[in-house]
Design an enzyme around this catalytic site. Structure first.
Site, PDB file in Angstrom:
ATOM      1  CB  ILE A   1      -0.978   0.025   1.352  1.00 50.96           C
ATOM      2  CG1 ILE A   1      -2.070  -1.141   1.165  1.00 50.96           C
ATOM      3  CG2 ILE A   1      -1.716   1.317   1.320  1.00 50.96           C
ATOM      4  CD1 ILE A   1      -2.716  -1.531   2.235  1.00 50.96           C
TER       5      ILE A   1
ATOM      6  NE  ARG B   1      -2.584  -0.455  -4.731  1.00 52.98           N
ATOM      7  CZ  ARG B   1      -2.731   0.834  -3.942  1.00 52.98           C
ATOM      8  NH1 ARG B   1      -2.610   2.011  -4.279  1.00 52.98           N
ATOM      9  NH2 ARG B   1      -3.174   0.419  -2.842  1.00 52.98           N
TER      10      ARG B   1
ATOM     11  CD1 TRP C   1       1.936  -0.850  -5.222  1.00 49.65           C
ATOM     12  CD2 TRP C   1       2.047   0.417  -6.923  1.00 49.65           C
ATOM     13  NE1 TRP C   1       2.650  -1.598  -6.218  1.00 49.65           N
ATOM     14  CE2 TRP C   1       2.824  -0.749  -7.202  1.00 49.65           C
ATOM     15  CE3 TRP C   1       2.245   1.457  -7.673  1.00 49.65           C
ATOM     16  CZ2 TRP C   1       3.756  -1.035  -8.559  1.00 49.65           C
ATOM     17  CZ3 TRP C   1       3.159   1.022  -8.912  1.00 49.65           C
ATOM     18  CH2 TRP C   1       3.765  -0.131  -9.187  1.00 49.65           C
ATOM     19  CD  GLU C   2      -2.710   4.561  -2.375  1.00 49.26           C
ATOM     20  OE1 GLU C   2      -2.696   5.719  -2.930  1.00 49.26           O
ATOM     21  OE2 GLU C   2      -3.583   3.840  -2.787  1.00 49.26           O
ATOM     22  CB  SER C   3       4.211   7.757  -3.009  1.00 52.82           C
ATOM     23  OG  SER C   3       3.133   8.494  -3.392  1.00 52.82           O
TER      24      SER C   3
END
Length: 145
Positions: A11, A134, A14-16
């Site tokens: 998570i 992702r 991919w979200e940074s």
């Protein structure tokens, strides 16, 4: 179940993390690790700013909401990686009844993988390479024993 380190890392990867609000590709105001709302349910707004510690706290405080969705919707036994992949997907999308149904009905691995890799890969009608990648990573985690 609760999310393991593989799910948390996926998570966060991919979200940074952004400490100021920005519009995501779907046009939603977002902050921290892909958060569009705060613990009290209020929406992220233009001009919002947070610290790194607040971003970590927000992530930690909201993760149980998404774990709860997966725990409630999935009626079959999962291994840790399957759970983590589903939580990552739910964190990003809010959850998918179709995906939950595929898992609950013990659909074939190829059907589940195909669904992971071909759904929820667009924003505003455009396929996004980041979402494609992702979803592949989520599928790979789901099928890791």
């Amino acid at each position: 179940m609760t999310t393991g380190s593989a799910g948390i890392n996926l998570i966060k990867k991919w979200e940074s993390c952004k400490l100021y609000s920005y519009k995501c590709p779907a046009g939603l105001w977002t902050i921290g690790f892909g958060n569009t709302f705060y613990e009290d349910g209020s929406k992220v707004k233009q001009g919002d700013k947070i610290t790194q510690q607040r971003a970590e706290d927000l992530f930690k405080n909201l993760l149980p909401k998404f774990e709860s969705i997966v725990n409630k919707k999935i009626k079959v036994s999962l291994n840790q990686n399957q759970f983590d992949a589903l939580v990552s997907h739910t964190w990003n999308t809010g959850g998918s009844e179709t995906l939950f149904n595929l898992v609950n009905t013990n659909s074939t691995s190829s059907a589940i993988r195909m669904w992971f890799e071909t759904k929820y890969i667009t924003a505003n009608g455009k396929e996004l390479k980041g979402l494609v990648n992702r979803r592949k990573e989520e599928a790979n985690l789901y099928f890791t024993i």
